[in-house]
Design a protein around this motif. Sequence first.
Motif, PDB file in Angstrom:
ATOM      1  N   SER A   1       0.813  -1.219   0.000  1.00  0.00           N
ATOM      2  CA  SER A   1       0.000   0.000   0.000  1.00  0.00           C
ATOM      3  C   SER A   1       0.844   1.265   0.000  1.00  0.00           C
ATOM      4  O   SER A   1       0.309   2.374  -0.024  1.00  0.00           O
ATOM      5  CB  SER A   1      -0.950   0.010   1.202  1.00  0.00           C
ATOM      6  OG  SER A   1      -0.227  -0.069   2.410  1.00  0.00           O
ATOM      7  N   SER A   2       2.152   1.123   0.057  1.00  0.00           N
ATOM      8  CA  SER A   2       3.030   2.286  -0.001  1.00  0.00           C
ATOM      9  C   SER A   2       4.154   2.020  -0.997  1.00  0.00           C
ATOM     10  O   SER A   2       4.409   0.874  -1.387  1.00  0.00           O
ATOM     11  CB  SER A   2       3.612   2.593   1.382  1.00  0.00           C
ATOM     12  OG  SER A   2       4.418   1.521   1.835  1.00  0.00           O
TER      13      SER A   2
ATOM     14  N   ALA B   1      -4.307   4.433  11.313  1.00  0.00           N
ATOM     15  CA  ALA B   1      -5.470   3.638  11.715  1.00  0.00           C
ATOM     16  C   ALA B   1      -5.131   2.168  11.898  1.00  0.00           C
ATOM     17  O   ALA B   1      -5.859   1.432  12.580  1.00  0.00           O
ATOM     18  CB  ALA B   1      -6.585   3.785  10.689  1.00  0.00           C
TER      19      ALA B   1
ATOM     20  N   GLN C   1       0.350  -0.249  12.043  1.00  0.00           N
ATOM     21  CA  GLN C   1       0.400   1.089  11.449  1.00  0.00           C
ATOM     22  C   GLN C   1       1.494   1.209  10.387  1.00  0.00           C
ATOM     23  O   GLN C   1       1.289   1.797   9.327  1.00  0.00           O
ATOM     24  CB  GLN C   1       0.636   2.136  12.540  1.00  0.00           C
ATOM     25  CG  GLN C   1      -0.516   2.305  13.507  1.00  0.00           C
ATOM     26  CD  GLN C   1      -0.166   3.242  14.641  1.00  0.00           C
ATOM     27  OE1 GLN C   1       0.802   3.035  15.375  1.00  0.00           O
ATOM     28  NE2 GLN C   1      -0.946   4.299  14.803  1.00  0.00           N
TER      29      GLN C   1
ATOM     30  N   ASN D   1       1.224   1.844   6.342  1.00  0.00           N
ATOM     31  CA  ASN D   1       1.493   3.279   6.273  1.00  0.00           C
ATOM     32  C   ASN D   1       0.251   4.100   6.603  1.00  0.00           C
ATOM     33  O   ASN D   1      -0.117   5.028   5.893  1.00  0.00           O
ATOM     34  CB  ASN D   1       2.022   3.657   4.884  1.00  0.00           C
ATOM     35  CG  ASN D   1       2.611   5.056   4.858  1.00  0.00           C
ATOM     36  OD1 ASN D   1       3.091   5.557   5.862  1.00  0.00           O
ATOM     37  ND2 ASN D   1       2.566   5.700   3.697  1.00  0.00           N
ATOM     38  N   SER D   2      -0.396   3.731   7.727  1.00  0.00           N
ATOM     39  CA  SER D   2      -1.617   4.422   8.135  1.00  0.00           C
ATOM     40  C   SER D   2      -1.723   4.438   9.648  1.00  0.00           C
ATOM     41  O   SER D   2      -1.549   3.390  10.294  1.00  0.00           O
ATOM     42  CB  SER D   2      -2.854   3.727   7.557  1.00  0.00           C
ATOM     43  OG  SER D   2      -4.039   4.239   8.150  1.00  0.00           O
TER      44      SER D   2
END
Length: 248
Positions: A54-55, A117, A110, A114-115
């Motif tokens: 995701s990153s 949440a 996290q 990369n979040s």
Amino acid sequence: MGSPRRHSTSRSLGGKAVDRVTASIQDSAGTNNADFSTPPDGQSGHMRRYLFTSSNPNRDGALENDVPAHENTQTAWVETAGGMGESWSDAMADWTEKTSAAVPDDVMGQYIINSPAGIRTHPYSTSSTVNPLTYASVGTLNKVHNIGEVWANLLHNVYAALIGQWGWSPDSRTNPDGTVGNIVYMRLFIDSLPLQPCNPNFLTACNAWLQADVNRYNGTNRCLLWKTFASKGLGVNAANNADIPSDC
């Protein structure tokens, strides 16, 4: 990379030998996940940690301690017990993150996505506003990680209650005989695992914690445990209630 762990060489001492855990990082078999296979005693378990995409650049699942701590706690679970397996693993990862007597909210994963949440629906928290999950929530959930969040959050609250009662020590990983809350918690955590039946559920897991406390601490924490379980709907008879024993 390998992570050797050998059991006793004698069956009379509790297990077959030469079944060390093996592990791989940046495994090419998948992405955005990690898993742990648990074959029968005498065969090596295997942990796989993948890249998370995701990153950019991708992030390595081995570089966030939540991931290997979670996977190292995995065993073979099914159905609702599958949720239990995920929850015990999250709870162990939560414990490893604590560095003081404070009990902050714990957010899983996290870094890997990369979040802030993280990878769960709620942080693990003593606040019912931050995390409203209770035993009643299980009836609306059908994914193992989501089911697991309910029990993991309950154990987060058990940890907080034991810290509040008995305090905290930084030597919990090297002094298993200590009497402070974070050591008592891990003792009860480990002791309760083999006290559960095959394919345990929330009720049998609660009973295992209560019995573990009887076995090791003569029931010293009985009322503390009941009050914490009941606060999340696992009261007496576990009918989604907050009832506690009359002597508590």
